[in-house]
Motif scaffolding. Sequence first.
Motif, PDB file in Angstrom:
ATOM      1  N   LEU A   1       0.862  -1.174   0.000  1.00  0.00           N
ATOM      2  CA  LEU A   1       0.000   0.000   0.000  1.00  0.00           C
ATOM      3  C   LEU A   1       0.902   1.229   0.000  1.00  0.00           C
ATOM      4  CD1 LEU A   1      -3.130   0.504   0.244  1.00  0.00           C
ATOM      5  CD2 LEU A   1      -2.731   0.862   2.675  1.00  0.00           C
ATOM      6  N   ASN A   2       0.758   2.069  -1.017  1.00  0.00           N
ATOM      7  CA  ASN A   2       1.530   3.303  -1.069  1.00  0.00           C
ATOM      8  C   ASN A   2       0.565   4.464  -0.952  1.00  0.00           C
ATOM      9  OD1 ASN A   2       3.075   5.654  -2.284  1.00  0.00           O
ATOM     10  ND2 ASN A   2       4.637   4.060  -2.409  1.00  0.00           N
ATOM     11  N   LEU A   3       0.819   5.344  -0.009  1.00  0.00           N
ATOM     12  CA  LEU A   3      -0.116   6.434   0.263  1.00  0.00           C
ATOM     13  C   LEU A   3       0.600   7.619   0.874  1.00  0.00           C
ATOM     14  CD1 LEU A   3      -2.239   5.429   3.413  1.00  0.00           C
ATOM     15  CD2 LEU A   3      -0.011   4.496   2.867  1.00  0.00           C
TER      16      LEU A   3
ATOM     17  N   GLY B   1      -0.914  17.027   4.401  1.00  0.00           N
ATOM     18  CA  GLY B   1      -0.267  17.937   5.333  1.00  0.00           C
ATOM     19  C   GLY B   1       0.759  17.307   6.242  1.00  0.00           C
ATOM     20  N   VAL B   2       1.114  16.043   5.998  1.00  0.00           N
ATOM     21  CA  VAL B   2       2.020  15.323   6.901  1.00  0.00           C
ATOM     22  C   VAL B   2       3.315  14.972   6.179  1.00  0.00           C
ATOM     23  CG1 VAL B   2       2.352  13.202   8.230  1.00  0.00           C
ATOM     24  CG2 VAL B   2       0.144  14.380   8.284  1.00  0.00           C
ATOM     25  N   ASP B   3       4.444  15.288   6.801  1.00  0.00           N
ATOM     26  CA  ASP B   3       5.756  14.917   6.277  1.00  0.00           C
ATOM     27  C   ASP B   3       6.002  13.443   6.587  1.00  0.00           C
ATOM     28  OD1 ASP B   3       8.621  15.791   5.375  1.00  0.00           O
ATOM     29  OD2 ASP B   3       8.900  14.655   7.235  1.00  0.00           O
ATOM     30  N   ALA B   4       6.305  12.656   5.551  1.00  0.00           N
ATOM     31  CA  ALA B   4       6.448  11.209   5.715  1.00  0.00           C
ATOM     32  C   ALA B   4       7.559  10.835   6.677  1.00  0.00           C
ATOM     33  CB  ALA B   4       6.688  10.562   4.353  1.00  0.00           C
ATOM     34  N   GLU B   5       8.703  11.509   6.582  1.00  0.00           N
ATOM     35  CA  GLU B   5       9.822  11.178   7.460  1.00  0.00           C
ATOM     36  C   GLU B   5       9.484  11.450   8.926  1.00  0.00           C
ATOM     37  OE1 GLU B   5      13.524  10.388   6.462  1.00  0.00           O
ATOM     38  OE2 GLU B   5      12.119   9.357   5.140  1.00  0.00           O
ATOM     39  N   ALA B   6       8.792  12.555   9.171  1.00  0.00           N
ATOM     40  CA  ALA B   6       8.383  12.882  10.543  1.00  0.00           C
ATOM     41  C   ALA B   6       7.364  11.872  11.048  1.00  0.00           C
ATOM     42  CB  ALA B   6       7.797  14.293  10.584  1.00  0.00           C
ATOM     43  N   LEU B   7       6.469  11.439  10.182  1.00  0.00           N
ATOM     44  CA  LEU B   7       5.460  10.462  10.589  1.00  0.00           C
ATOM     45  C   LEU B   7       6.100   9.126  10.938  1.00  0.00           C
ATOM     46  CD1 LEU B   7       2.528   9.653  11.002  1.00  0.00           C
ATOM     47  CD2 LEU B   7       2.388   9.153   8.544  1.00  0.00           C
ATOM     48  N   ILE B   8       7.107   8.720  10.181  1.00  0.00           N
ATOM     49  CA  ILE B   8       7.784   7.457  10.468  1.00  0.00           C
ATOM     50  C   ILE B   8       8.360   7.457  11.883  1.00  0.00           C
ATOM     51  CG2 ILE B   8       9.840   6.103   9.878  1.00  0.00           C
ATOM     52  CD1 ILE B   8       9.227   6.655   6.950  1.00  0.00           C
ATOM     53  N   LEU B   9       8.882   8.594  12.303  1.00  0.00           N
ATOM     54  CA  LEU B   9       9.406   8.700  13.670  1.00  0.00           C
ATOM     55  C   LEU B   9       8.294   8.520  14.693  1.00  0.00           C
ATOM     56  CD1 LEU B   9      11.907  11.702  13.296  1.00  0.00           C
ATOM     57  CD2 LEU B   9      12.443   9.256  13.483  1.00  0.00           C
ATOM     58  N   GLN B  10       7.105   9.015  14.389  1.00  0.00           N
ATOM     59  CA  GLN B  10       5.973   8.851  15.297  1.00  0.00           C
ATOM     60  C   GLN B  10       5.522   7.387  15.376  1.00  0.00           C
ATOM     61  OE1 GLN B  10       4.648  11.450  17.152  1.00  0.00           O
ATOM     62  NE2 GLN B  10       6.382  12.603  16.287  1.00  0.00           N
ATOM     63  N   LEU B  11       5.747   6.664  14.290  1.00  0.00           N
ATOM     64  CA  LEU B  11       5.235   5.289  14.202  1.00  0.00           C
ATOM     65  C   LEU B  11       6.247   4.227  14.599  1.00  0.00           C
ATOM     66  CD1 LEU B  11       3.406   5.574  10.753  1.00  0.00           C
ATOM     67  CD2 LEU B  11       2.338   5.537  13.014  1.00  0.00           C
ATOM     68  N   LYS B  12       7.491   4.623  14.870  1.00  0.00           N
ATOM     69  CA  LYS B  12       8.560   3.633  15.020  1.00  0.00           C
ATOM     70  C   LYS B  12       8.347   2.671  16.190  1.00  0.00           C
ATOM     71  CE  LYS B  12      11.797   6.480  17.716  1.00  0.00           C
ATOM     72  NZ  LYS B  12      13.173   7.018  17.744  1.00  0.00           N
ATOM     73  N   SER B  13       7.553   3.069  17.183  1.00  0.00           N
ATOM     74  CA  SER B  13       7.279   2.174  18.310  1.00  0.00           C
ATOM     75  C   SER B  13       6.140   1.213  18.010  1.00  0.00           C
ATOM     76  CB  SER B  13       6.926   2.995  19.556  1.00  0.00           C
ATOM     77  OG  SER B  13       8.002   3.816  19.930  1.00  0.00           O
TER      78      SER B  13
ATOM     79  N   GLU C   1       3.387  17.355  -3.197  1.00  0.00           N
ATOM     80  CA  GLU C   1       3.265  16.940  -1.798  1.00  0.00           C
ATOM     81  C   GLU C   1       3.184  15.424  -1.686  1.00  0.00           C
ATOM     82  OE1 GLU C   1       0.555  17.701   2.210  1.00  0.00           O
ATOM     83  OE2 GLU C   1      -0.235  18.288   0.244  1.00  0.00           O
ATOM     84  N   GLN C   2       2.481  14.775  -2.607  1.00  0.00           N
ATOM     85  CA  GLN C   2       2.371  13.325  -2.580  1.00  0.00           C
ATOM     86  C   GLN C   2       3.693  12.667  -2.983  1.00  0.00           C
ATOM     87  OE1 GLN C   2      -1.211  11.806  -4.568  1.00  0.00           O
ATOM     88  NE2 GLN C   2      -2.204  13.787  -4.221  1.00  0.00           N
ATOM     89  N   ILE C   3       4.383  13.242  -3.958  1.00  0.00           N
ATOM     90  CA  ILE C   3       5.683  12.705  -4.373  1.00  0.00           C
ATOM     91  C   ILE C   3       6.679  12.742  -3.215  1.00  0.00           C
ATOM     92  CG2 ILE C   3       7.693  13.137  -5.854  1.00  0.00           C
ATOM     93  CD1 ILE C   3       5.733  14.226  -7.960  1.00  0.00           C
ATOM     94  N   SER C   4       6.684  13.834  -2.482  1.00  0.00           N
ATOM     95  CA  SER C   4       7.665  14.021  -1.403  1.00  0.00           C
ATOM     96  C   SER C   4       7.326  13.233  -0.151  1.00  0.00           C
ATOM     97  CB  SER C   4       7.754  15.508  -1.045  1.00  0.00           C
ATOM     98  OG  SER C   4       8.174  16.262  -2.164  1.00  0.00           O
ATOM     99  N   ASN C   5       6.061  12.815  -0.010  1.00  0.00           N
ATOM    100  CA  ASN C   5       5.633  12.217   1.257  1.00  0.00           C
ATOM    101  C   ASN C   5       4.959  10.863   1.101  1.00  0.00           C
ATOM    102  OD1 ASN C   5       6.389  14.400   3.174  1.00  0.00           O
ATOM    103  ND2 ASN C   5       5.001  15.596   1.867  1.00  0.00           N
ATOM    104  N   GLY C   6       5.327  10.164   0.036  1.00  0.00           N
ATOM    105  CA  GLY C   6       4.789   8.826  -0.136  1.00  0.00           C
ATOM    106  C   GLY C   6       5.294   7.878   0.938  1.00  0.00           C
ATOM    107  N   LEU C   7       4.406   7.063   1.458  1.00  0.00           N
ATOM    108  CA  LEU C   7       4.735   6.091   2.503  1.00  0.00           C
ATOM    109  C   LEU C   7       4.353   4.709   1.989  1.00  0.00           C
ATOM    110  CD1 LEU C   7       5.728   6.288   5.522  1.00  0.00           C
ATOM    111  CD2 LEU C   7       3.341   5.970   6.159  1.00  0.00           C
ATOM    112  N   ARG C   8       5.250   3.746   2.122  1.00  0.00           N
ATOM    113  CA  ARG C   8       4.951   2.387   1.680  1.00  0.00           C
ATOM    114  C   ARG C   8       4.740   1.484   2.881  1.00  0.00           C
ATOM    115  NH1 ARG C   8       9.491  -0.963  -1.384  1.00  0.00           N
ATOM    116  NH2 ARG C   8      10.309  -1.059   0.746  1.00  0.00           N
ATOM    117  N   LEU C   9       3.582   0.848   2.935  1.00  0.00           N
ATOM    118  CA  LEU C   9       3.293  -0.173   3.925  1.00  0.00           C
ATOM    119  C   LEU C   9       3.228  -1.503   3.186  1.00  0.00           C
ATOM    120  CD1 LEU C   9       0.363   1.623   5.830  1.00  0.00           C
ATOM    121  CD2 LEU C   9       2.822   1.839   6.224  1.00  0.00           C
TER     122      LEU C   9
END
Length: 388
Positions: A301-303, A307-319, A348-356
């Motif tokens: 799933l890529n999404l 308004g959310v920076d992907a790298e910052a979100l990953i830090l929130q999710l690391k636990s 914004e989507q190009i810069s903040n894509g997240l792969r699950l």
Amino acid sequence: MKTVVAYLDAAATTRVLPQVAEVVLHWMSEDFGNAGSRTHEYGTRAKKAVARAREGIATHLGVRPDELIFTSGATESNNIALLGLAPYGAEHGRRHIVSTAIEHKAVLEPLEHLEAQGFEIDLIEPGPSGRVSAEAVLERVRPDTLLVSVMQVNNETGVIQPVAELAEHLRATETYFHVDAAQGFGKLPESLRAPIDLISFSGHKIGAPKGIGGLVVRRRGRVAAPLKPLMFGGGQERGLRPGTLPVPLIAGLSTALETFENEHTKWLAAAEEFRSRLLVALRKTRFHLHGDQEHVMPHILNLSFEGVDAEALILQLKSYAAVATGSACTSASYTPSHVLAAMQLPQEQISNGLRLSWFPDQANELDVDEFVDVIAGYQAGVQTSTLA
């Protein structure tokens, strides 16, 4: 802090299956012979193990055993296929290669090398769907086209490409067809049984060890693609890949594929079920899915979240879960995804894509609602901060 971190990066690699680890250990510590040794039983047993593995994997791919060579993985296989075919192209005045802008770097970088050697590289952008059409590829093929190279499944979006359709059309031409099947090997066997000339794959996406994969060199009649070796120093693997065969890894690859074949239908259903649960829970957030959801693997799933920076979100999710922004091969130094850029998505989507990406047994360690609550809470906090 949570003690269990769910693993949602299976597109990068997977945990070695316990039964695979047992097989690998056996061939490392007990039957440790060299498959090239012909004067004793240790070597004979090793040689037979390689032959059994080759036959089983070849059958899965719909090829003859002698059309499969073992390599360290898809990256090496891609290089052998692309760079190994180049001398033939240069000799016969066929220096045109068609590929896509969403290929893995293990294809794009060898193509860049060939471009520097005078080859003309024609990269097709897929548009927002992330799926190239067979027509768009075929219309680029010319009399001097040496090769078409299209991946089976995109490693960032999970979008499935029309490789079987392309294979049927290209078989009637003099143009060779190469498929990077790193993400689809074992999961989408049917399309790889199409008449594809060259197929690259790795084992570590399906529970095999890292460092083992293969290259299919399928014959057209009695003639195979005229590849030249990139390395020298032995006659192993039809002279294309010299070096002592890693018997433990080859046996592990074979066991992993057998296991995956037996559980394939169940695995697909479980992966789809987790995807559905996750998408329902994500309704609490504002997000954009990337890629054609009608032609996508169920475990990727890529999404991006508004308004959310992907790298910052990953830090929130690391636990809670191990997730990624894209290809593991380029994640050490973050750059916007070349795949999402080729899809012409908003910046914004190009810069903040997240792969699950997941294997169901590991994904089920995740509390989906709690995971999504963290995302929703962070997104709300970002919005509040922005408004303030």
